[in-house]
Motif scaffolding. Structure first.
Motif, PDB file in Angstrom:
ATOM      1  N   LEU A  15       0.830  -1.208  -0.091  1.00  0.00           N
ATOM      2  CA  LEU A  15       0.196  -0.097  -0.074  1.00  0.00           C
ATOM      3  C   LEU A  15       0.718   1.178   0.070  1.00  0.00           C
ATOM      4  O   LEU A  15       0.383   2.393  -0.294  1.00  0.00           O
ATOM      5  CB  LEU A  15      -0.993  -0.065   1.338  1.00  0.00           C
ATOM      6  CG  LEU A  15      -2.021  -0.978   1.133  1.00  0.00           C
ATOM      7  CD1 LEU A  15      -2.958  -0.953   2.255  1.00  0.00           C
ATOM      8  CD2 LEU A  15      -3.077  -0.783  -0.045  1.00  0.00           C
ATOM      9  N   ALA A  16       2.235   1.062   0.209  1.00  0.00           N
ATOM     10  CA  ALA A  16       2.952   2.229   0.439  1.00  0.00           C
ATOM     11  C   ALA A  16       2.764   3.229  -0.560  1.00  0.00           C
ATOM     12  O   ALA A  16       3.076   4.432  -0.651  1.00  0.00           O
ATOM     13  CB  ALA A  16       4.492   2.079   0.905  1.00  0.00           C
ATOM     14  N   ASP A  17       3.051   2.709  -2.051  1.00  0.00           N
ATOM     15  CA  ASP A  17       3.130   3.309  -3.090  1.00  0.00           C
ATOM     16  C   ASP A  17       1.656   3.769  -3.746  1.00  0.00           C
ATOM     17  O   ASP A  17       1.672   4.227  -4.761  1.00  0.00           O
ATOM     18  CB  ASP A  17       3.885   2.588  -4.148  1.00  0.00           C
ATOM     19  CG  ASP A  17       3.200   1.506  -4.563  1.00  0.00           C
ATOM     20  OD1 ASP A  17       2.010   1.057  -3.984  1.00  0.00           O
ATOM     21  OD2 ASP A  17       3.502   0.519  -5.724  1.00  0.00           O
ATOM     22  N   SER A  18       0.725   3.646  -3.009  1.00  0.00           N
ATOM     23  CA  SER A  18      -0.741   3.777  -3.325  1.00  0.00           C
ATOM     24  C   SER A  18      -1.064   5.395  -3.233  1.00  0.00           C
ATOM     25  O   SER A  18      -0.436   5.998  -2.193  1.00  0.00           O
ATOM     26  CB  SER A  18      -1.807   3.136  -2.710  1.00  0.00           C
ATOM     27  OG  SER A  18      -3.009   3.661  -3.087  1.00  0.00           O
ATOM     28  N   ARG A  19      -1.468   5.828  -4.205  1.00  0.00           N
ATOM     29  CA  ARG A  19      -1.674   7.438  -4.191  1.00  0.00           C
ATOM     30  C   ARG A  19      -3.221   7.664  -3.879  1.00  0.00           C
ATOM     31  O   ARG A  19      -3.675   8.487  -2.844  1.00  0.00           O
ATOM     32  CB  ARG A  19      -1.520   7.952  -5.538  1.00  0.00           C
ATOM     33  CG  ARG A  19      -1.687   9.565  -5.703  1.00  0.00           C
ATOM     34  CD  ARG A  19      -1.506  10.000  -7.169  1.00  0.00           C
ATOM     35  NE  ARG A  19      -2.391   9.105  -8.159  1.00  0.00           N
ATOM     36  CZ  ARG A  19      -3.771   9.305  -8.288  1.00  0.00           C
ATOM     37  NH1 ARG A  19      -4.525  10.324  -7.730  1.00  0.00           N
ATOM     38  NH2 ARG A  19      -4.533   8.669  -9.204  1.00  0.00           N
ATOM     39  N   ARG A  20      -4.126   6.774  -4.157  1.00  0.00           N
ATOM     40  CA  ARG A  20      -5.496   6.823  -3.953  1.00  0.00           C
ATOM     41  C   ARG A  20      -6.054   5.490  -3.612  1.00  0.00           C
ATOM     42  O   ARG A  20      -6.089   4.689  -4.878  1.00  0.00           O
ATOM     43  CB  ARG A  20      -6.367   7.814  -4.844  1.00  0.00           C
ATOM     44  CG  ARG A  20      -7.641   7.903  -5.029  1.00  0.00           C
ATOM     45  CD  ARG A  20      -8.231   8.559  -5.851  1.00  0.00           C
ATOM     46  NE  ARG A  20      -8.109  10.215  -5.665  1.00  0.00           N
ATOM     47  CZ  ARG A  20      -8.580  10.983  -6.472  1.00  0.00           C
ATOM     48  NH1 ARG A  20      -9.274  10.508  -7.613  1.00  0.00           N
ATOM     49  NH2 ARG A  20      -8.345  12.360  -6.245  1.00  0.00           N
ATOM     50  N   MET A  21      -6.582   5.309  -2.472  1.00  0.00           N
ATOM     51  CA  MET A  21      -7.236   3.651  -2.451  1.00  0.00           C
ATOM     52  C   MET A  21      -8.657   3.860  -1.926  1.00  0.00           C
ATOM     53  O   MET A  21      -9.180   4.918  -1.276  1.00  0.00           O
ATOM     54  CB  MET A  21      -6.135   3.092  -1.359  1.00  0.00           C
ATOM     55  CG  MET A  21      -6.201   3.630  -0.019  1.00  0.00           C
ATOM     56  SD  MET A  21      -5.217   2.788   1.182  1.00  0.00           S
ATOM     57  CE  MET A  21      -3.767   3.671   0.981  1.00  0.00           C
ATOM     58  N   VAL A  22      -9.171   2.873  -2.414  1.00  0.00           N
ATOM     59  CA  VAL A  22     -10.594   2.477  -1.951  1.00  0.00           C
ATOM     60  C   VAL A  22     -10.526   1.528  -1.273  1.00  0.00           C
ATOM     61  O   VAL A  22     -10.059   0.224  -1.348  1.00  0.00           O
ATOM     62  CB  VAL A  22     -11.453   2.217  -3.220  1.00  0.00           C
ATOM     63  CG1 VAL A  22     -12.886   1.945  -2.749  1.00  0.00           C
ATOM     64  CG2 VAL A  22     -11.589   3.597  -4.091  1.00  0.00           C
TER      65      VAL A  22
END
Ligand code: GLU
Length: 254
Positions: A15-22
């Motif tokens: 998840l560290a590189d996620s910019r926008r998560m649902v």
């Protein structure tokens, strides 16, 4: 990912590189099956995680089930298989309670929660889709945490998702999220149902939904959460097509 009291949205590396998560929260982890009450300690841990993600500069949208599971107890409906009109009545009774619980938990971390109720139509008709997207973008821009559910009270059998797995996938597509996390009571896709087949093994990664992969999902089971693995794979199809990755993760507290 195994959840702990301080970290539900584990998978830190992924998840560290996620910019926008649902993040989709299933009824089974949020609502106590016996009593129909919201697990406060779980929600508090989730709120802490969301706050941490936000502090790290990541955007988080929540899609939460639970309105029906919470609401039906207040209407003394004890059966699990509800008729459509009973589901709608239960959702109307539980949705306010659900949102209130999130608002309180998020507010303790200085976060503002904003409710959005969507139907299948809202995600498919261009004008409604664009309107919903605009509102979600505005909320994110203003720093709020969108809390989305299906608008169960107006969705008839023909025009409803019926499960939040697909709704969450549509939302991820709508806002151009890079990651969809489905928090549930399962830790991923197994080659067969692990409850009935001792030889079932976890499939760590799926790159394409082939007929073999679809066959692994088996059939949906009745209960408060209406999804199961079948709708999770349907969600995967939607997210893959949108160039978004999907993670199925257990949201249980350790
Ligand atoms: N919209 C339903 C609810 O809030 C949940 C649907 C699902 O189980 O995914 O109760």
């Amino acid at each position: 990912m195994t959840g702990s009291a301080t970290e539900i949205l584990g998978h830190s590396r992924k998840l560290a590189d996620s910019r926008r998560m649902v993040v989709k929260i299933g009824s089974v982890i949020l609502v106590d099956e016996e009593t129909g009450t919201i697990r406060q300690d779980w929600l508090d841990a989730l709120a802490a995680d969301v706050a941490a993600r936000r502090k790290a500069g990541q955007e988080v949208l929540l899609v939460s089930s639970g309105a029906i599971a919470v609401g039906r107890r207040h209407l003394d409906i004890t059966r699990r298989n509800l008729k459509l009109e009973e589901s709608q009545a239960a959702a109307a009774t539980g949705q306010g309670r659900l949102v209130h619980a999130y608002q309180e938990a998020m507010a303790r971390h200085g976060l503002t929660t904003a409710q959005i109720l969507l139907t299948l139509d809202d995600t498919e008709r261009r004008r409604r889709h664009l309107n919903a997207r605009e509102t979600l973008e505005t909320l994110l821009g203003l720093g709020a945490v969108p809390l989305i559910n299906e608008n169960d009270t107006v969705a008839t059998e023909e025009i409803r998702f019926g499960d939040n797995d697909r709704l969450a996938a549509r939302v991820a597509q709508m806002v151009g999220a890079d990651t969809l996390v489905l928090l549930s009571d399962v830790d991923g896709l197994y080659t067969a149902d692990p409850l009935s087949d001792p030889d079932a093994v976890l499939v760590p990664e799926v790159r394409e939904i082939t007929p073999e992969i679809s066959a692994m999902a088996g059939e949906a089971k009745p209960g408060d959460g209406s999804g199961g693995m079948v709708t999770k794979l349907m969600a995967a199809r939607i997210t893959f097509a949108a160039g978004c990755r999907m993670i199925i993760a257990p949201g249980k507290l350790a």
